[in-house]
Design a protein around this motif. Sequence first.
Motif, mmCIF file in Angstrom:
data_model
loop_
_atom_site.group_PDB
_atom_site.id
_atom_site.type_symbol
_atom_site.label_atom_id
_atom_site.label_comp_id
_atom_site.label_asym_id
_atom_site.label_seq_id
_atom_site.Cartn_x
_atom_site.Cartn_y
_atom_site.Cartn_z
ATOM 1 N N VAL A 46 0.828 -1.231 -0.077
ATOM 2 C CA VAL A 46 0.139 -0.036 -0.048
ATOM 3 C C VAL A 46 0.959 1.399 0.000
ATOM 4 O O VAL A 46 0.730 2.278 -0.755
ATOM 5 C CB VAL A 46 -0.908 -0.233 1.237
ATOM 6 N N PHE A 47 1.845 1.126 0.901
ATOM 7 C CA PHE A 47 2.961 2.382 0.967
ATOM 8 C C PHE A 47 3.687 2.679 -0.434
ATOM 9 O O PHE A 47 3.825 3.586 -0.847
ATOM 10 C CB PHE A 47 3.838 2.301 2.134
ATOM 11 N N LYS A 48 3.849 1.388 -1.122
ATOM 12 C CA LYS A 48 4.643 1.599 -2.441
ATOM 13 C C LYS A 48 3.754 1.897 -3.342
ATOM 14 O O LYS A 48 4.112 2.912 -4.282
ATOM 15 C CB LYS A 48 5.327 0.181 -2.667
ATOM 16 N N TYR A 49 2.565 1.686 -3.396
ATOM 17 C CA TYR A 49 1.354 1.906 -4.466
ATOM 18 C C TYR A 49 1.173 3.584 -4.314
ATOM 19 O O TYR A 49 1.079 4.142 -5.367
ATOM 20 C CB TYR A 49 0.172 1.279 -4.324
ATOM 21 N N ALA A 50 1.059 3.830 -2.893
ATOM 22 C CA ALA A 50 1.062 5.512 -2.631
ATOM 23 C C ALA A 50 2.145 6.221 -3.219
ATOM 24 O O ALA A 50 2.092 7.274 -3.767
ATOM 25 C CB ALA A 50 0.888 5.654 -1.407
ATOM 26 N N GLU A 51 3.232 5.829 -3.295
ATOM 27 C CA GLU A 51 4.514 6.310 -3.941
ATOM 28 C C GLU A 51 4.486 6.199 -5.294
ATOM 29 O O GLU A 51 4.801 7.322 -6.018
ATOM 30 C CB GLU A 51 5.679 5.935 -3.174
ATOM 31 N N GLN A 53 2.236 4.853 -7.697
ATOM 32 C CA GLN A 53 0.909 4.921 -8.321
ATOM 33 C C GLN A 53 0.960 3.816 -9.546
ATOM 34 O O GLN A 53 1.378 2.469 -8.804
ATOM 35 C CB GLN A 53 0.622 6.086 -9.005
ATOM 36 N N TYR A 56 3.568 0.807 -9.988
ATOM 37 C CA TYR A 56 3.605 -0.479 -9.022
ATOM 38 C C TYR A 56 3.361 -1.534 -9.507
ATOM 39 O O TYR A 56 3.708 -2.655 -9.570
ATOM 40 C CB TYR A 56 2.704 -0.021 -7.817
ATOM 41 N N THR B 96 6.206 5.117 10.010
ATOM 42 C CA THR B 96 4.950 5.085 9.313
ATOM 43 C C THR B 96 4.643 3.427 8.863
ATOM 44 O O THR B 96 3.616 2.964 9.320
ATOM 45 C CB THR B 96 5.142 5.948 8.027
#
Lengths: 104, 132
Positions: A46-51, A53, A56, B96
């Motif tokens: 999820v964090f990588k996707y947020a970074e 988009q 990913y 985080t």
Amino acid sequence: MTLLITVFAAVIATVKWYTRKDDTMLLGTLVFLYWGASLMWLVDAVFKYAELQAEYFTPAFEDMINDTFLGLSVVALALVIWVVRLLIVDPRGVIRSSLLRKRA
Amino acid sequence: MACFLVSGAEAVIVTAIEKAQEAKENKVPAQGEGSSDTPVIPFSRKLKWLTWMLWGGAVLLAFEHVWHGEVTPWFPFLTAMADPADTAEMLGEMATVGVSMAALITVVWVVMCIVANAIVKRPAPEAAEENK
């Protein structure tokens, strides 16, 4: 890819645990190991996707191969942890009886 | 970078609580919350589910960090500790990603406990079949 492989391992382990005849294989250990790792990799994803988009979902071929090997290695490591625990706890007494067996 | 350390730390704390709870339950003879008709899952058993998930996640993620060269077998063990800028980034990631991981596992465990309590309270499949 690592997340995907771990989730598949978690689902397979859970189905095996649900359909088991008795509790002597300590499959619950494996189930919790895989689900714990899957949840943690989900957060990572999820964090990588947020970074990254949409990027990913289109990883480089080399990264995908590396992640696949990592996923398989993680599955193997969890299996090793489970087997070691199974041998130490020895719920069926197989190790104990083989150690106490007298040679003919 | 070192997000698995947060779950690892939580795993250590929960394991200690679980062992203490188990010892407490072993001292007192098994007693339900109410009557003997309502089955109760011991709290130490529920805590064991959480510890296994936390340890499993932390160990397997630690392996991933070794794979990516972020954890080394020599001091300072975390490559990000060698440079102050990387250390700050690592701490940010722990605050985080690491905290989110530990929180998600804990939330899932709470849901598991609620569902497990509901399952043990409902009639067994054979009994439910007979009541139809």
